[in-house]
Design a protein around this motif. Structure first.
Motif, PDB file in Angstrom:
ATOM      1  N   GLY A 228       0.813  -1.207   0.000  1.00  0.00           N
ATOM      2  CA  GLY A 228       0.000   0.000   0.000  1.00  0.00           C
ATOM      3  C   GLY A 228       0.846   1.255   0.000  1.00  0.00           C
ATOM      4  O   GLY A 228       0.526   2.247  -0.673  1.00  0.00           O
ATOM      5  N   VAL A 229       1.943   1.263   0.751  1.00  0.00           N
ATOM      6  CA  VAL A 229       2.861   2.399   0.764  1.00  0.00           C
ATOM      7  C   VAL A 229       3.502   2.570  -0.610  1.00  0.00           C
ATOM      8  O   VAL A 229       3.623   3.702  -1.116  1.00  0.00           O
ATOM      9  N   LEU A 230       3.921   1.470  -1.207  1.00  0.00           N
ATOM     10  CA  LEU A 230       4.504   1.529  -2.548  1.00  0.00           C
ATOM     11  C   LEU A 230       3.506   2.093  -3.551  1.00  0.00           C
ATOM     12  O   LEU A 230       3.854   2.903  -4.427  1.00  0.00           O
ATOM     13  N   LEU A 231       2.245   1.697  -3.411  1.00  0.00           N
ATOM     14  CA  LEU A 231       1.217   2.166  -4.331  1.00  0.00           C
ATOM     15  C   LEU A 231       0.967   3.662  -4.164  1.00  0.00           C
ATOM     16  O   LEU A 231       0.858   4.401  -5.154  1.00  0.00           O
ATOM     17  N   ILE A 232       0.890   4.118  -2.907  1.00  0.00           N
ATOM     18  CA  ILE A 232       0.667   5.538  -2.657  1.00  0.00           C
ATOM     19  C   ILE A 232       1.845   6.376  -3.161  1.00  0.00           C
ATOM     20  O   ILE A 232       1.672   7.451  -3.747  1.00  0.00           O
ATOM     21  N   THR A 233       3.068   5.892  -2.944  1.00  0.00           N
ATOM     22  CA  THR A 233       4.254   6.609  -3.413  1.00  0.00           C
ATOM     23  C   THR A 233       4.255   6.715  -4.931  1.00  0.00           C
ATOM     24  O   THR A 233       4.555   7.782  -5.495  1.00  0.00           O
ATOM     25  N   ALA A 234       3.922   5.609  -5.595  1.00  0.00           N
ATOM     26  CA  ALA A 234       3.881   5.630  -7.060  1.00  0.00           C
ATOM     27  C   ALA A 234       2.794   6.565  -7.568  1.00  0.00           C
ATOM     28  O   ALA A 234       2.976   7.259  -8.577  1.00  0.00           O
ATOM     29  N   ARG A 235       1.673   6.611  -6.874  1.00  0.00           N
ATOM     30  CA  ARG A 235       0.600   7.530  -7.280  1.00  0.00           C
ATOM     31  C   ARG A 235       1.058   8.976  -7.160  1.00  0.00           C
ATOM     32  O   ARG A 235       0.766   9.812  -8.025  1.00  0.00           O
ATOM     33  N   GLY A 236       1.776   9.287  -6.074  1.00  0.00           N
ATOM     34  CA  GLY A 236       2.287  10.653  -5.908  1.00  0.00           C
ATOM     35  C   GLY A 236       3.292  11.026  -6.988  1.00  0.00           C
ATOM     36  O   GLY A 236       3.378  12.197  -7.373  1.00  0.00           O
ATOM     37  N   ASP A 237       4.033  10.032  -7.478  1.00  0.00           N
ATOM     38  CA  ASP A 237       5.011  10.279  -8.549  1.00  0.00           C
ATOM     39  C   ASP A 237       4.388  10.182  -9.932  1.00  0.00           C
ATOM     40  O   ASP A 237       5.115  10.261 -10.939  1.00  0.00           O
ATOM     41  N   MET A 238       3.076   9.967 -10.011  1.00  0.00           N
ATOM     42  CA  MET A 238       2.375   9.780 -11.287  1.00  0.00           C
ATOM     43  C   MET A 238       2.950   8.610 -12.075  1.00  0.00           C
ATOM     44  O   MET A 238       2.988   8.625 -13.308  1.00  0.00           O
ATOM     45  N   ASP A 239       3.409   7.602 -11.356  1.00  0.00           N
ATOM     46  CA  ASP A 239       3.970   6.404 -11.981  1.00  0.00           C
ATOM     47  C   ASP A 239       2.864   5.346 -12.085  1.00  0.00           C
ATOM     48  O   ASP A 239       2.743   4.462 -11.245  1.00  0.00           O
ATOM     49  N   SER A 240       2.068   5.474 -13.135  1.00  0.00           N
ATOM     50  CA  SER A 240       0.919   4.586 -13.276  1.00  0.00           C
ATOM     51  C   SER A 240       1.336   3.134 -13.498  1.00  0.00           C
ATOM     52  O   SER A 240       0.609   2.205 -13.122  1.00  0.00           O
ATOM     53  N   LEU A 241       2.501   2.929 -14.088  1.00  0.00           N
ATOM     54  CA  LEU A 241       2.958   1.562 -14.326  1.00  0.00           C
ATOM     55  C   LEU A 241       3.194   0.835 -13.004  1.00  0.00           C
ATOM     56  O   LEU A 241       2.775  -0.324 -12.831  1.00  0.00           O
ATOM     57  N   THR A 242       3.850   1.503 -12.053  1.00  0.00           N
ATOM     58  CA  THR A 242       4.069   0.895 -10.738  1.00  0.00           C
ATOM     59  C   THR A 242       2.748   0.719  -9.985  1.00  0.00           C
ATOM     60  O   THR A 242       2.569  -0.254  -9.254  1.00  0.00           O
ATOM     61  N   VAL A 243       1.823   1.654 -10.165  1.00  0.00           N
ATOM     62  CA  VAL A 243       0.510   1.522  -9.531  1.00  0.00           C
ATOM     63  C   VAL A 243      -0.189   0.267 -10.022  1.00  0.00           C
ATOM     64  O   VAL A 243      -0.715  -0.533  -9.225  1.00  0.00           O
TER      65      VAL A 243
END
Length: 284
Positions: A228-243
């Motif tokens: 969940g932390v990884l997902l939130i961090t990726a969302r903040g970075d606009m990294d949709s692939l990681t999301v």
């Protein structure tokens, strides 16, 4: 009956037996083939939207790119999965340990049932997302808030389905074992418990899927590690692939856990005409 009829009857019975054996096999194949076909269709439509629909890669990554990301960053996803899985297992086990005794108490005591049941309903209708920040305030960051959130979100379906199963035991069976000198405890283990196990597993299967949701919700609100932390961090970075890759990992974890519970049910629960209780359904 002629001798010819006598010779035909065993053959007919044998044919019927073979047909009954073939039908479950076809049914099991259909259980896997039909969902697989649906998944293939969804992935094909997804790929077509990216390739020919003009959808930007940062908005909707291609399915192949998501799978490649899952394996190229396997170490990162695996490391972040560990705290999430630990919270799921510990919280889920805590929910079962607490839910089963409460279900038994509500079955044997009308006073307990009238006192506890309304509180269970109130606890269920309160949005868990609203409770998660309180857990962070009370217990700080780390695994404990996640464990408690998982236990809270899994508790309701397990306790309700367990209570339904315990109450579903046939009264005549209970009276029979009591008339034979069995104690209430013996009647519970010989009659109520075997009768309730299928319903308990119904609640457990609902709970194990909600356990993943509970862990991720707690990690969204406040945690140091986890998918969940990884997902939130990726969302903040606009990294949709990681999301998308994180969501795929969570999906795989949830499916594997559900499959494990399903396998345990098939091993431990005798079939009784497919009787199941799905009165409990969890929700955020």
């Amino acid at each position: 009956m002629t001798s010819t009829d006598q010779r035909k009857k065993p053959a007919t019975a044998s044919t019927g037996t073979r047909a009954r054996r073939r039908r479950p096999l076809r049914s099991r194949i259909a259980d896997w083939v039909l969902p697989l076909i649906l998944v293939v269709v969804i992935v094909a439509v997804w790929q077509a939207m990216v390739s020919f629909g003009g959808v930007k890669e940062y908005v909707l990554p291609a399915p192949g790119a998501v799978v490649k990301k899952m394996f190229s960053d396997f170490g990162t996803f695996a490391d972040q999965s560990v705290p999430t899985i630990i919270a799921i297992f510990v919280g889920f086990a805590l929910a079962i340990v607490v839910a089963l005794p409460i279900a038994v108490a509500m079955v044997y005591s009308s006073v307990v049932r009238r006192a506890v049941y309304p509180l269970l309903i109130i606890a269920q209708v309160v949005p868990k997302v609203a409770i998660a920040p309180l857990f962070i305030i009370w217990f700080g960051f780390g695994q404990l808030p996640k464990v408690l959130m998982v236990a809270l979100i899994c508790f309701f379906p397990v306790v309700i389905d367990s209570m339904v199963g315990f109450r579903a035991a046939r009264p005549e069976s209970l009276m029979l074992v009591r008339s034979m000198g069995a104690s209430r405890w013996q009647a519970f283990w010989k009659v109520r418990w075997p009768w309730a196990v299928p319903s308990i597993f119904a609640g457990v299967k609902v709970g194990i899927t909600l356990a993943v949701v509970g862990a991720v919700v707690a990690e969204f609100v406040g945690a140091d590690t986890g998918l969940g932390v990884l997902l939130i961090t990726a969302r903040g970075d606009m990294d949709s692939l990681t999301v998308f890759a994180s969501v795929a990992w969570l999906t795989v974890i949830g499916a594997v856990l559900f499959g494990v519970v399903e396998l345990l049910e098939r091993v431990l629960v005798p079939r009784r005409g497919g009787r199941r209780s799905f009165e409990a359904s969890g929700s955020l």
